[in-house]
Design an enzyme around this catalytic site. Structure first.
Site, PDB file in Angstrom:
ATOM      1  N   ASP A  69      -1.837  -1.271   3.868  1.00 36.14           N
ATOM      2  CA  ASP A  69      -1.158  -0.623   2.737  1.00 36.14           C
ATOM      3  C   ASP A  69       0.358  -0.624   2.937  1.00 36.14           C
ATOM      4  OD1 ASP A  69      -0.986   0.653   0.324  1.00 36.14           O
ATOM      5  OD2 ASP A  69      -1.564   2.624   1.068  1.00 36.14           O
TER       6      ASP A  69
ATOM      7  N   HIS B 287       3.562  -8.696  -0.516  1.00 35.48           N
ATOM      8  CA  HIS B 287       2.257  -9.287  -0.187  1.00 35.48           C
ATOM      9  C   HIS B 287       2.448 -10.571   0.631  1.00 35.48           C
ATOM     10  CE1 HIS B 287       0.458  -6.325  -2.688  1.00 35.48           C
ATOM     11  NE2 HIS B 287       0.780  -6.862  -3.843  1.00 35.48           N
TER      12      HIS B 287
ATOM     13  N   LEU C  68     -13.299 -14.815  17.423  1.00 36.39           N
ATOM     14  CA  LEU C  68     -13.171 -13.627  16.572  1.00 36.39           C
ATOM     15  C   LEU C  68     -13.911 -13.803  15.242  1.00 36.39           C
ATOM     16  CD1 LEU C  68     -11.556 -10.889  15.976  1.00 36.39           C
ATOM     17  CD2 LEU C  68      -9.906 -12.358  14.798  1.00 36.39           C
TER      18      LEU C  68
HETATM   19  C1  FPP Z   1      -1.671  -2.917  -0.370  1.00 38.02           C
HETATM   20  O1  FPP Z   1      -0.288  -2.691  -0.525  1.00 38.02           O
HETATM   21  C2  FPP Z   1      -1.953  -4.341  -0.153  1.00 38.02           C
HETATM   22  C3  FPP Z   1      -2.746  -5.121  -0.963  1.00 38.02           C
HETATM   23  C4  FPP Z   1      -3.433  -4.610  -2.160  1.00 38.02           C
HETATM   24  C5  FPP Z   1      -2.939  -6.554  -0.681  1.00 38.02           C
HETATM   25  C6  FPP Z   1      -3.011  -6.910   0.760  1.00 38.02           C
HETATM   26  C7  FPP Z   1      -3.234  -8.358   0.914  1.00 38.02           C
HETATM   27  C8  FPP Z   1      -2.581  -9.144   1.802  1.00 38.02           C
HETATM   28  C9  FPP Z   1      -1.561  -8.688   2.749  1.00 38.02           C
HETATM   29  C10 FPP Z   1      -2.978 -10.575   1.902  1.00 38.02           C
HETATM   30  C11 FPP Z   1      -4.218 -10.656   2.696  1.00 38.02           C
HETATM   31  C12 FPP Z   1      -4.598 -12.008   2.963  1.00 38.02           C
HETATM   32  C13 FPP Z   1      -5.636 -12.346   3.761  1.00 38.02           C
HETATM   33  C14 FPP Z   1      -5.938 -13.786   3.966  1.00 38.02           C
HETATM   34  C15 FPP Z   1      -6.485 -11.363   4.436  1.00 38.02           C
HETATM   35  P1  FPP Z   1       0.166  -2.007  -1.875  1.00 38.02           P
HETATM   36  O2  FPP Z   1       0.455  -3.079  -2.865  1.00 38.02           O
HETATM   37  O3  FPP Z   1      -0.851  -1.008  -2.305  1.00 38.02           O
HETATM   38  O4  FPP Z   1       1.496  -1.316  -1.410  1.00 38.02           O
HETATM   39  P2  FPP Z   1       2.076   0.065  -1.945  1.00 38.02           P
HETATM   40  O5  FPP Z   1       1.098   1.147  -1.547  1.00 38.02           O
HETATM   41  O6  FPP Z   1       3.359   0.185  -1.207  1.00 38.02           O
HETATM   42  O7  FPP Z   1       2.239  -0.069  -3.424  1.00 38.02           O
END
Ligand code: FPP
Length: 233
Positions: A12, A29, A124
């Site tokens: 997050d 992201h 893994l």
């Molecule tokens: C939450 O931050 C994050 C997500 C909803 C997406 C996470 C995905 C990735 C990092 C890519 C993953 C890729 C692989 C291959 C596993 P948020 O957008 O909720 O952040 P905020 O709380 O600050 O708004």
């Protein structure tokens, strides 16, 4: 106390990381993917058996269309395209859990190819939860069990905790020992509700794009210092 067999992570804080820098959420992201790489490497090196990453929740479908499109249409597709050869070479076995059928066809195909390519790997086990929620997982288990009862294969009286567990995602793997959530919030957000019964919870204010190997080691050290009793004294 031993190292965890299974680490699960709620990644997050990408949006806030980007906002702080005056960048679009998508930029958070994108950098978050570098943290994913660092954590996979760290867990592989530490011989952790399973790493489960919550990449996209059922609730995330409600986000603005361009963000959903970026996450499910571009970022995850790109990640699979660019990373799979390297992950395969390092012995990672990939599994995806969630409502795969809701994803766009290209991503579904990439997932199927990547799972097939790495199925025999012994390193893994990397689990990516996409369009996943804990309540969906439990609902699926109940639906399948009801089907078995209706077909006369099992009796309602045969339904025990263990039996339900057999129908829950990742039932063949050790349950998560440690949940890490970045970004400062202290909640489970409909992640692995069944599997987290005795999971140790670790919350950090570090935003996901800043979470790298050092932060992983900090979390593992806290885990190692915990006393797990599983309800016993
Ligand atoms: C939450 O931050 C994050 C997500 C909803 C997406 C996470 C995905 C990735 C990092 C890519 C993953 C890729 C692989 C291959 C596993 P948020 O957008 O909720 O952040 P905020 O709380 O600050 O708004």
């Amino acid at each position: 106390m031993k190292m965890p067999h299974h680490v699960a992570i709620i990644m997050d804080g990408n949006g806030r990381w980007a906002n702080k820098r005056g960048l679009p959420r998508i930029a958070g992201h994108k950098i978050g993917l570098e943290s994913v790489r660092a954590v996979i490497k760290g867990c592989s090196e530490k011989k952790i058996e399973v790493l489960t990453l919550f990449a996209f929740s059922t609730e995330n479908w409600e986000r603005p269309k361009d963000e959903v499109g970026y996450l499910t249409g571009q970022l995850l597709v790109k990640a699979l395209e660019e990373e799979m050869d390297e992950l395969h070479k390092s012995g990672v076995q990939l599994r995806v859990i969630g409502e795969i059928w809701r994803l766009d066809n290209k991503l579904q195909q990439k997932i199927a190819d990547a799972q097939k390519l790495t199925a025999g790997n012994l390193g893994l086990k990397l689990v990516i939860a996409i369009s996943y929620s804990g309540r969906w997982d439990i609902t699926e288990a109940v639906r399948k069990l009801c089907g078995e009862v209706a077909a006369g294969k099992i009796k309602a009286d045969d339904i025990t905790t263990e039996k339900i567990g057999e129908y829950i995602s990742l039932h063949d793997l050790p349950e998560p020992d440690l949940l890490i959530r970045t970004g400062g919030e202290q909640r489970i957000s409909n992640f692995m509700l069944w599997q987290f019964a005795y999971t140790e919870l670790y919350f950090t204010d570090v935003l996901w794009p800043d979470f790298r190997e050092k932060e992983l080691v900090d979390a593992l050290n806290v885990y190692v210092s915990r006393d797990r009793r599983f309800g016993k004294c």
